[in-house]
Design a protein around this motif. Structure first.
Motif, PDB file in Angstrom:
ATOM      1  N   MET A  53      -0.280 -24.510 -58.031  1.00 45.51           N
ATOM      2  CA  MET A  53       0.733 -23.377 -57.401  1.00 45.51           C
ATOM      3  C   MET A  53       1.300 -22.616 -58.360  1.00 45.51           C
ATOM      4  SD  MET A  53      -0.427 -23.277 -54.305  1.00 45.51           S
ATOM      5  CE  MET A  53       0.955 -22.036 -53.591  1.00 45.51           C
ATOM      6  N   ARG A  54       1.877 -23.393 -59.614  1.00 43.24           N
ATOM      7  CA  ARG A  54       2.782 -22.528 -60.472  1.00 43.24           C
ATOM      8  C   ARG A  54       1.678 -21.532 -61.158  1.00 43.24           C
ATOM      9  NH1 ARG A  54       5.371 -27.885 -61.478  1.00 43.24           N
ATOM     10  NH2 ARG A  54       4.010 -28.201 -62.951  1.00 43.24           N
ATOM     11  N   ARG A  55       0.526 -21.808 -61.450  1.00 43.27           N
ATOM     12  CA  ARG A  55      -0.303 -20.963 -61.970  1.00 43.27           C
ATOM     13  C   ARG A  55      -0.774 -19.818 -61.097  1.00 43.27           C
ATOM     14  NH1 ARG A  55      -4.608 -21.113 -65.879  1.00 43.27           N
ATOM     15  NH2 ARG A  55      -5.222 -19.033 -66.071  1.00 43.27           N
ATOM     16  N   ILE A  56      -1.051 -20.002 -59.735  1.00 38.96           N
ATOM     17  CA  ILE A  56      -1.518 -19.105 -58.849  1.00 38.96           C
ATOM     18  C   ILE A  56      -0.428 -18.007 -58.590  1.00 38.96           C
ATOM     19  CG2 ILE A  56      -2.429 -18.360 -56.461  1.00 38.96           C
ATOM     20  CD1 ILE A  56      -3.753 -21.418 -56.472  1.00 38.96           C
ATOM     21  N   ILE A  57       0.803 -18.629 -58.453  1.00 41.05           N
ATOM     22  CA  ILE A  57       2.032 -17.944 -57.982  1.00 41.05           C
ATOM     23  C   ILE A  57       3.130 -17.986 -58.997  1.00 41.05           C
ATOM     24  CG2 ILE A  57       4.046 -17.220 -56.395  1.00 41.05           C
ATOM     25  CD1 ILE A  57       2.104 -18.427 -53.897  1.00 41.05           C
ATOM     26  N   ASN A  58       3.178 -17.041 -59.976  1.00 39.32           N
ATOM     27  CA  ASN A  58       4.299 -17.161 -60.975  1.00 39.32           C
ATOM     28  C   ASN A  58       5.062 -15.781 -61.097  1.00 39.32           C
ATOM     29  OD1 ASN A  58       5.592 -17.387 -63.233  1.00 39.32           O
ATOM     30  ND2 ASN A  58       4.132 -18.334 -64.336  1.00 39.32           N
ATOM     31  N   PRO A  59       6.327 -15.682 -60.417  1.00 39.21           N
ATOM     32  CA  PRO A  59       6.996 -14.327 -60.513  1.00 39.21           C
ATOM     33  C   PRO A  59       7.290 -14.098 -61.750  1.00 39.21           C
ATOM     34  CG  PRO A  59       7.564 -16.028 -59.190  1.00 39.21           C
ATOM     35  CD  PRO A  59       6.987 -16.905 -59.950  1.00 39.21           C
ATOM     36  N   LEU A  60       7.323 -14.844 -63.072  1.00 40.98           N
ATOM     37  CA  LEU A  60       7.518 -14.574 -64.413  1.00 40.98           C
ATOM     38  C   LEU A  60       6.223 -13.706 -64.853  1.00 40.98           C
ATOM     39  CD1 LEU A  60       9.093 -17.992 -65.775  1.00 40.98           C
ATOM     40  CD2 LEU A  60      10.161 -15.910 -64.994  1.00 40.98           C
ATOM     41  N   HIS A  61       5.295 -13.630 -64.437  1.00 36.94           N
ATOM     42  CA  HIS A  61       4.128 -13.050 -64.963  1.00 36.94           C
ATOM     43  C   HIS A  61       4.839 -11.389 -64.591  1.00 36.94           C
ATOM     44  CE1 HIS A  61       0.733 -15.933 -64.205  1.00 36.94           C
ATOM     45  NE2 HIS A  61       1.381 -16.339 -65.081  1.00 36.94           N
ATOM     46  N   ALA A  62       5.370 -10.895 -63.787  1.00 41.01           N
ATOM     47  CA  ALA A  62       5.888  -9.722 -63.711  1.00 41.01           C
ATOM     48  C   ALA A  62       6.427  -9.148 -64.888  1.00 41.01           C
ATOM     49  CB  ALA A  62       6.568  -9.432 -62.418  1.00 41.01           C
ATOM     50  N   LEU A  63       7.203 -10.092 -65.640  1.00 42.52           N
ATOM     51  CA  LEU A  63       8.121  -9.557 -66.798  1.00 42.52           C
ATOM     52  C   LEU A  63       7.085  -9.266 -67.888  1.00 42.52           C
ATOM     53  CD1 LEU A  63      10.755 -12.384 -66.759  1.00 42.52           C
ATOM     54  CD2 LEU A  63      10.841  -9.824 -65.718  1.00 42.52           C
ATOM     55  N   ARG A  64       5.723  -9.740 -67.621  1.00 40.44           N
ATOM     56  CA  ARG A  64       4.822  -9.460 -68.678  1.00 40.44           C
ATOM     57  C   ARG A  64       3.584  -8.327 -68.345  1.00 40.44           C
ATOM     58  NH1 ARG A  64       4.724 -15.229 -68.207  1.00 40.44           N
ATOM     59  NH2 ARG A  64       6.161 -16.161 -69.621  1.00 40.44           N
ATOM     60  N   GLY A  65       3.892  -7.621 -67.361  1.00 43.07           N
ATOM     61  CA  GLY A  65       3.141  -7.083 -66.549  1.00 43.07           C
ATOM     62  C   GLY A  65       1.799  -7.505 -66.249  1.00 43.07           C
ATOM     63  N   ARG A  66       1.838  -8.538 -65.727  1.00 42.89           N
ATOM     64  CA  ARG A  66       0.847  -9.268 -65.078  1.00 42.89           C
ATOM     65  C   ARG A  66       0.834  -9.571 -63.650  1.00 42.89           C
ATOM     66  NH1 ARG A  66       0.069 -14.658 -68.294  1.00 42.89           N
ATOM     67  NH2 ARG A  66      -1.477 -14.996 -66.902  1.00 42.89           N
ATOM     68  N   ALA A  67      -0.048  -9.667 -62.697  1.00 46.81           N
ATOM     69  CA  ALA A  67      -0.146  -9.965 -61.430  1.00 46.81           C
ATOM     70  C   ALA A  67       0.763 -11.201 -61.174  1.00 46.81           C
ATOM     71  CB  ALA A  67      -1.358 -10.074 -60.802  1.00 46.81           C
ATOM     72  N   VAL A  68       1.785 -11.106 -60.069  1.00 44.30           N
ATOM     73  CA  VAL A  68       2.364 -12.510 -59.682  1.00 44.30           C
ATOM     74  C   VAL A  68       1.388 -13.424 -59.219  1.00 44.30           C
ATOM     75  CG1 VAL A  68       4.160 -13.297 -58.288  1.00 44.30           C
ATOM     76  CG2 VAL A  68       4.295 -10.949 -59.518  1.00 44.30           C
ATOM     77  N   VAL A  69       0.404 -13.143 -58.310  1.00 40.03           N
ATOM     78  CA  VAL A  69      -0.518 -13.881 -57.638  1.00 40.03           C
ATOM     79  C   VAL A  69      -1.643 -13.636 -58.518  1.00 40.03           C
ATOM     80  CG1 VAL A  69      -1.717 -14.094 -55.459  1.00 40.03           C
ATOM     81  CG2 VAL A  69       0.752 -13.584 -55.358  1.00 40.03           C
ATOM     82  N   ASP A  70      -2.260 -14.958 -59.031  1.00 38.00           N
ATOM     83  CA  ASP A  70      -3.599 -14.553 -59.872  1.00 38.00           C
ATOM     84  C   ASP A  70      -4.734 -15.097 -59.120  1.00 38.00           C
ATOM     85  OD1 ASP A  70      -5.331 -15.061 -61.900  1.00 38.00           O
ATOM     86  OD2 ASP A  70      -4.184 -15.922 -62.992  1.00 38.00           O
ATOM     87  N   LEU A  71      -5.252 -13.976 -58.431  1.00 42.23           N
ATOM     88  CA  LEU A  71      -6.283 -14.347 -57.528  1.00 42.23           C
ATOM     89  C   LEU A  71      -7.812 -14.878 -58.408  1.00 42.23           C
ATOM     90  CD1 LEU A  71      -6.246 -11.345 -55.179  1.00 42.23           C
ATOM     91  CD2 LEU A  71      -5.700 -13.639 -54.911  1.00 42.23           C
ATOM     92  N   GLU A  72      -7.881 -14.339 -59.592  1.00 42.18           N
ATOM     93  CA  GLU A  72      -8.776 -14.522 -60.530  1.00 42.18           C
ATOM     94  C   GLU A  72      -8.917 -15.953 -60.749  1.00 42.18           C
ATOM     95  OE1 GLU A  72     -12.049 -13.940 -63.220  1.00 42.18           O
ATOM     96  OE2 GLU A  72     -11.232 -12.580 -61.836  1.00 42.18           O
ATOM     97  N   TYR A  73      -7.740 -16.425 -61.141  1.00 42.37           N
ATOM     98  CA  TYR A  73      -7.465 -17.856 -61.261  1.00 42.37           C
ATOM     99  C   TYR A  73      -8.011 -18.837 -59.904  1.00 42.37           C
ATOM    100  CZ  TYR A  73      -5.329 -22.469 -62.105  1.00 42.37           C
ATOM    101  OH  TYR A  73      -5.437 -23.770 -62.062  1.00 42.37           O
ATOM    102  N   LEU A  74      -7.347 -18.473 -58.883  1.00 41.92           N
ATOM    103  CA  LEU A  74      -7.790 -19.144 -57.386  1.00 41.92           C
ATOM    104  C   LEU A  74      -8.989 -18.871 -57.317  1.00 41.92           C
ATOM    105  CD1 LEU A  74      -6.609 -20.163 -54.790  1.00 41.92           C
ATOM    106  CD2 LEU A  74      -6.364 -17.981 -53.972  1.00 41.92           C
ATOM    107  N   VAL A  75      -9.836 -18.171 -57.288  1.00 41.74           N
ATOM    108  CA  VAL A  75     -11.290 -17.779 -56.620  1.00 41.74           C
ATOM    109  C   VAL A  75     -12.198 -18.384 -57.667  1.00 41.74           C
ATOM    110  CG1 VAL A  75     -12.846 -16.526 -56.013  1.00 41.74           C
ATOM    111  CG2 VAL A  75     -10.695 -15.947 -55.276  1.00 41.74           C
ATOM    112  N   HIS A  76     -12.036 -18.193 -59.187  1.00 43.42           N
ATOM    113  CA  HIS A  76     -12.900 -18.423 -59.949  1.00 43.42           C
ATOM    114  C   HIS A  76     -12.549 -19.678 -60.929  1.00 43.42           C
ATOM    115  CE1 HIS A  76     -15.163 -14.650 -59.499  1.00 43.42           C
ATOM    116  NE2 HIS A  76     -13.950 -14.026 -59.523  1.00 43.42           N
ATOM    117  N   GLN A  77     -11.666 -20.118 -60.636  1.00 40.53           N
ATOM    118  CA  GLN A  77     -11.367 -21.410 -61.354  1.00 40.53           C
ATOM    119  C   GLN A  77     -10.958 -22.642 -60.285  1.00 40.53           C
ATOM    120  OE1 GLN A  77     -11.332 -22.326 -64.812  1.00 40.53           O
ATOM    121  NE2 GLN A  77     -12.266 -20.224 -64.939  1.00 40.53           N
TER     122      GLN A  77
END
Length: 309
Positions: free
Chosen positions: A91-115
């Motif tokens: 869950m920490r990998r799928i939903i990570n608000p800190l990703h927004a600080l790096r210009g990345r998606a907060v919700v990582d669908l790629e990781y959820l579906v493909h990993q």
């Protein structure tokens, strides 16, 4: 007696399967999502899986996380699916608000579906393709704002994965729209968070709706900050969905009204006193409790029917 639950119970008892029905009705399952709120409908899908109810439905419709939960039901691995909700590492990998600080998606669908769904807690994608029950993940067309059934675009395992990601592609939080079938899609919750209208339009005579909000959680306009940030994102990435976003509250009210008045529709909802689960909730204890409460809600609904008969 509730006619939808009565039909479901009768089909379970008879071992009714698609293509061999004798009741002349078309029963659909419509599963609400809401990101982490989908823990409730995940537990409900688990109960249906445990009851052997998957083949009692003719079609399964899902919006956002509801599409994920519907897929777990159809592949017969709902117990595997619910485990991901209370796995803190996942869950920490799928939903990570800190990703927004790096210009990345907060919700990582790629990781959820493909990993997660492909390797860590694998979903049986071929079983979904082979199921006699129709699978209908919904999404919002980024250029027209229309609620769209992605089933016609699904031809193989890769198609299911893309459809699940597209259905859950929340504006701002999950990145740009996802392309499929020559079109672009964002989260189903913008145009049709409760996917019963598409089910009825496709000919369903009865629809069981798995809800992620309690009966005392009334629709509310989006918070002011959302009403500023989301349209700004949509104007850049999904301009056709702006009007659907702006009319969401009025449609939510209309949905609630129809769910109360239309005898073709029956809801199973989290019980009174169930915790509020935010869309970005990551607390394993809260998420596990929501799964268990959702599971109990389905058993309670069918038990009430049994006692009334």
């Amino acid at each position: 007696m509730d006619p939808v639950l009565e039909l479901l119970a009768a089909r379970i008892a008879e071992g009714s399967v698609p293509g061999q029905r004798t009741d002349g009705r078309r029963l659909a399952l419509a599963v609400e999502g809401g990101s982490s709120r989908g823990t409730y409908s995940s537990g409900m899908a688990l109960a249906l899986d445990e009851l052997g109810a998957a083949l009692a439905f003719d079609d399964v419709y899902g919006s956002s996380a509801g599409a994920l939960n519907g897929a777990w039901l159809l592949c017969g691995r709902s117990r595997t699916g619910v485990r991901t909700w209370w796995n803190p590492v996942v869950m920490r990998r799928i939903i990570n608000p800190l990703h927004a600080l790096r210009g990345r998606a907060v919700v990582d669908l790629e990781y959820l579906v493909h990993q997660v769904y492909s390797l860590l807690e694998p979903m049986d994608f071929p079983a979904i393709l082979a199921s006699p029950v129709g699978f209908h993940p919904l999404a919002t067309d980024a250029d027209t704002g229309e609620s769209t059934d992605l089933a016609p675009f699904i031809e193989d395992v890769a198609g299911i994965k893309i459809a699940l990601a597209a259905s859950s592609c929340m504006p701002v939080l999950a990145g740009p729209p996802i392309a499929m079938g020559g079109r672009r899609f964002v989260d189903a919750g913008i145009a049709e968070p409760l996917p019963f209208r598409t089910a009825l339009a496709h000919g369903a005579t009865d629809v069981l709706v798995l809800r992620t909000r309690r009966a005392d959680e009334l629709p509310a306009p989006p918070p002011r900050v959302h009403d500023v940030v989301v349209p700004r994102f949509l104007r850049r990435q999904a301009p056709g969905a702006i009007e659907a976003w702006r009319t969401q509250y009025s449609r939510d009210l209309a949905d609630e009204r129809q769910l109360r008045e239309d005898s073709r529709l029956t809801c199973v909802r989290p019980p009174a006193g169930a915790p509020d689960v935010s869309v970005l909730e990551r607390d394993p204890a809260v998420l596990r409790q929501a799964v268990e409460l959702g599971r109990d809600a389905v058993y309670a609904a069918l038990d009430v029917l049994r006692k009334a008969s």
